[in-house]
Design a protein around this motif. Structure first.
Motif, short mmCIF file in Angstrom:
data_model
loop_
_atom_site.label_atom_id
_atom_site.label_comp_id
_atom_site.label_asym_id
_atom_site.label_seq_id
_atom_site.Cartn_x
_atom_site.Cartn_y
_atom_site.Cartn_z
N GLY A 11 0.84 -1.20 0.00
CA GLY A 11 0.00 0.00 0.00
C GLY A 11 0.87 1.25 0.00
O GLY A 11 1.66 1.46 0.92
N CYS A 12 0.74 2.03 -1.06
CA CYS A 12 1.54 3.25 -1.16
C CYS A 12 0.66 4.41 -1.59
O CYS A 12 0.91 5.07 -2.61
CB CYS A 12 2.66 3.05 -2.17
SG CYS A 12 4.21 2.88 -1.35
N GLY A 13 -0.40 4.65 -0.83
CA GLY A 13 -1.25 5.82 -1.07
C GLY A 13 -0.66 7.00 -0.31
O GLY A 13 0.56 7.14 -0.19
N MET A 14 -1.55 7.83 0.24
CA MET A 14 -1.07 9.04 0.90
C MET A 14 -0.08 8.73 2.03
O MET A 14 1.01 9.29 2.09
CB MET A 14 -2.27 9.81 1.46
CG MET A 14 -1.92 11.18 1.96
SD MET A 14 -3.09 11.76 3.20
CE MET A 14 -2.44 10.98 4.66
N ASN A 38 -3.04 0.31 -7.17
CA ASN A 38 -3.59 1.44 -7.94
C ASN A 38 -2.51 2.09 -8.82
O ASN A 38 -1.44 2.45 -8.32
CB ASN A 38 -4.18 2.46 -6.94
CG ASN A 38 -4.73 3.68 -7.63
OD1 ASN A 38 -4.00 4.62 -7.91
ND2 ASN A 38 -6.01 3.67 -7.88
N LYS A 39 -2.82 2.25 -10.11
CA LYS A 39 -1.81 2.72 -11.08
C LYS A 39 -1.27 4.12 -10.72
O LYS A 39 -0.07 4.35 -10.71
CB LYS A 39 -2.43 2.72 -12.48
CG LYS A 39 -1.47 3.03 -13.58
CD LYS A 39 -2.09 2.70 -14.95
CE LYS A 39 -1.23 3.16 -16.09
NZ LYS A 39 -1.29 4.58 -16.36
N THR A 40 -2.20 5.03 -10.41
CA THR A 40 -1.76 6.41 -10.11
C THR A 40 -0.84 6.43 -8.89
O THR A 40 0.20 7.09 -8.89
CB THR A 40 -3.01 7.29 -9.83
OG1 THR A 40 -3.92 7.10 -10.89
CG2 THR A 40 -2.66 8.74 -9.69
N MET A 41 -1.23 5.69 -7.86
CA MET A 41 -0.41 5.67 -6.64
C MET A 41 0.93 4.98 -6.90
O MET A 41 1.96 5.37 -6.36
CB MET A 41 -1.16 4.96 -5.50
CG MET A 41 -2.37 5.75 -5.02
SD MET A 41 -1.88 7.41 -4.45
CE MET A 41 -3.46 8.16 -4.18
N ILE A 70 8.93 -4.83 6.34
CA ILE A 70 7.81 -4.39 5.48
C ILE A 70 6.97 -3.35 6.24
O ILE A 70 6.73 -3.52 7.45
CB ILE A 70 6.91 -5.59 5.10
CG1 ILE A 70 7.67 -6.56 4.20
CG2 ILE A 70 5.62 -5.14 4.40
CD1 ILE A 70 6.90 -7.81 3.83
N VAL A 71 6.52 -2.33 5.52
CA VAL A 71 5.54 -1.38 6.06
C VAL A 71 4.19 -1.72 5.43
O VAL A 71 4.08 -1.78 4.20
CB VAL A 71 5.91 0.08 5.72
CG1 VAL A 71 4.82 1.04 6.20
CG2 VAL A 71 7.26 0.46 6.31
N ILE A 72 3.17 -1.95 6.27
CA ILE A 72 1.81 -2.16 5.76
C ILE A 72 1.06 -0.84 5.88
O ILE A 72 0.81 -0.36 7.00
CB ILE A 72 1.07 -3.27 6.55
CG1 ILE A 72 1.82 -4.61 6.44
CG2 ILE A 72 -0.37 -3.41 6.03
CD1 ILE A 72 1.13 -5.77 7.17
N ALA A 73 0.72 -0.24 4.74
CA ALA A 73 -0.01 1.04 4.75
C ALA A 73 -1.19 0.95 3.79
O ALA A 73 -1.51 1.89 3.05
CB ALA A 73 0.92 2.19 4.38
N SER A 74 -1.83 -0.21 3.79
CA SER A 74 -3.04 -0.43 2.98
C SER A 74 -4.25 0.07 3.78
O SER A 74 -4.11 0.43 4.96
CB SER A 74 -3.16 -1.93 2.69
OG SER A 74 -3.09 -2.65 3.91
N SER A 161 -10.31 12.48 0.82
CA SER A 161 -10.71 11.46 -0.17
C SER A 161 -9.62 10.41 -0.24
O SER A 161 -8.44 10.75 -0.20
CB SER A 161 -10.82 12.08 -1.56
OG SER A 161 -11.87 12.99 -1.55
N LYS A 162 -10.01 9.16 -0.34
CA LYS A 162 -9.04 8.07 -0.38
C LYS A 162 -9.28 7.19 -1.60
O LYS A 162 -10.37 7.21 -2.19
CB LYS A 162 -9.16 7.21 0.88
CG LYS A 162 -8.87 7.95 2.16
CD LYS A 162 -7.39 8.22 2.32
CE LYS A 162 -7.13 9.30 3.33
NZ LYS A 162 -5.74 9.68 3.44
N VAL A 163 -8.29 6.38 -1.93
CA VAL A 163 -8.42 5.48 -3.08
C VAL A 163 -9.60 4.54 -2.85
O VAL A 163 -9.69 3.88 -1.81
CB VAL A 163 -7.11 4.67 -3.26
CG1 VAL A 163 -7.27 3.64 -4.38
CG2 VAL A 163 -5.94 5.60 -3.54
N ASN A 164 -10.53 4.51 -3.80
CA ASN A 164 -11.77 3.71 -3.70
C ASN A 164 -12.64 4.10 -2.49
O ASN A 164 -13.47 3.30 -2.06
CB ASN A 164 -11.48 2.21 -3.67
CG ASN A 164 -10.81 1.75 -4.94
OD1 ASN A 164 -11.07 2.31 -6.00
ND2 ASN A 164 -9.94 0.77 -4.84
#
Ligand SMILES: NC(=O)c1ccc[n+]([C@@H]2O[C@H](COP(=O)([O-])OP(=O)(O)OC[C@H]3O[C@@H](n4cnc5c(N)ncnc54)[C@H](O)[C@@H]3O)[C@@H](O)[C@H]2O)c1
Length: 367
Positions: A11-14, A38-41, A70-74, A161-164
């Motif tokens: 997970g590599c969003g915000m 997610n492609k953009t992220m 490992i970092v879990i950021a999902s 706002s978040k992914v999905n």
């Protein structure tokens, strides 16, 4: 030259990207593998970690030979199952973003991992590492002459706002007290050095997200509330949350009180969410108010601009990774361990239950 610590990411969003920006400031680290659906992220993460391989599953990530941690950021609803998958496939040292789990029914699984997981697990409770809060934690015993009560006020901007749109529904996030406030319950445990005995809460969705629709459904997340906690050692804690208050000068105000006086940490929110023109972000402050007539002291606790620019958490993500790297290099215990992550969520779920039922939750009989 000492060996570098090789990080993998799930997970590599915000927040994942904030982790990477801060890890990049620590010279003894590399980011070598990323699983981000997610492609953009993925593209954004590639710019920040240009040497990392992108993989399409956790199993593939776990096949990278020289991975050290490992970092879990999902999103919240994936943390526990991904933790389990890593346990069953290739247990590695982990940093898991809060909240560790989101439902009382997960108790058995998480309790088992708490005992069985063979590697260190650090739970992402960044607020402990914000400089004014760290200052408060260090000095609270001396100022208060022994803590009796703690109150935490957070007045902030609405959920982003978040992914999905995962954070718009309680079923994904665990609810606002779980998603947002497990940080504060973690701080209260740290301040009182005790476990919660009784939890009472009220909450509601007054203003935010009421006109939004996702897949035909309106968000059900609360935007304000109060939580009152009695701890086993008799200390009392109170949380006030308002998420339609982005104009507030300080985002978090933490007060710890005891027989000799009061210490407060005043923490500004992230600059990028301020709408006012010509706004100067206030300097974080600690205020010390003795009861014996001595003058009130106002201490500025500034945060380095470089750190302010790589995250929304007053430099906390950087300080947390410095400690995480030190823990792994020197084979120390995690400062924020699985038990801390578990206990903070348990209080949060009790607050969710109390707010839903109107009853006080007795923690001894709550899973
Ligand atoms: N500690 C803090 O202060 C803090 C602050 C913000 C967010 N968080 C936590 O970080 C986590 C991520 O939040 P965010 O704000 O980055 O959200 P986000 O939506 O910006 O990012 C989540 C990312 O996970 C990806 N994702 C979705 N399903 C996945 C799966 N099954 N496996 C791997 N990745 C998947 C998404 O594509 C997205 O890029 C949440 O648990 C949140 O609570 C913590």
């Amino acid at each position: 030259m000492t060996k570098k610590l090789n990080y993998g990411f799930i997970g590599c969003g915000m927040m994942g990207q904030e982790h990477i920006k801060n890890i990049n400031l620590i010279k003894t680290t590399n980011i070598i593998g990323i699983f981000e659906p997610n492609k953009t992220m993925r593209e954004k993460a590639s710019i920040l970690a240009p040497h990392a391989s992108h993989v399409s599953s956790i199993n593939e990530l776990l096949k990278i030979k020289n991975l050290d941690c490992i970092v879990i950021a999902s999103p919240n609803n994936f943390h526990l199952e991904q933790f389990e998958q890593i346990y069953e496939t290739r247990p590695l040292p982990l940093m898991i973003e809060k909240p560790l789990f989101i439902k009382p029914e997960d108790d058995k699984t998480i309790s088992n991992l708490l005992v069985e997981y063979p590697e260190p697990v650090w739970v992402g409770m960044e607020y402990r590492y914000m400089p004014p809060i760290a200052h408060l934690l260090k000095n609270m015993e001396k100022v208060t002459g022994g803590v009796s009560m703690v109150s935490i006020k957070e007045h902030r901007f609405p959920f982003l706002s978040k992914v999905n749109d995962w954070n718009r529904f309680n079923k994904n996030s665990g609810g606002t007290f779980v998603e947002k406030c497990c940080h504060f319950f973690d701080l209260m445990r740290l301040i009182t050095k005790s476990e919660a005995k009784k939890v009472m809460a009220v909450s509601g969705q007054e203003i935010n997200h009421k006109n939004e629709i996702y897949g035909g459904m309106t968000p059900d997340i609360d935007d304000h509330g109060y939580v009152i906690i009695e701890f086993e050692n008799g200390m009392k804690g109170m949380l006030e949350l308002c998420m339609f208050a982005e104009g507030s000068r300080f985002q978090e105000e933490i007060s710890v009180l005891g027989k000799s006086g009061k210490i407060e940490a005043l923490v500004p929110g992230p600059r990028r969410f301020w709408k006012q023109k010509n706004y100067t972000q206030p300097i974080p402050q600690v205020v010390i108010s003795p009861r014996n007539g001595e003058t009130v002291k106002f201490l500025d606790v500034p945060v380095d601009k470089v750190l302010l620019d790589v995250g929304d958490h007053n430099g906390a993500t950087y300080f947390q990774h410095k400690e995480f790297v030190k823990m792994l290099t020197e084979k120390l215990e995690p400062a924020v361990n699985l038990k801390d992550g578990y206990a903070a969520v348990k209080i949060a779920l009790a607050a969710q239950k109390s707010a839903a039922t109107g009853e006080t939750v007795n923690m001894q009989h709550f899973f």
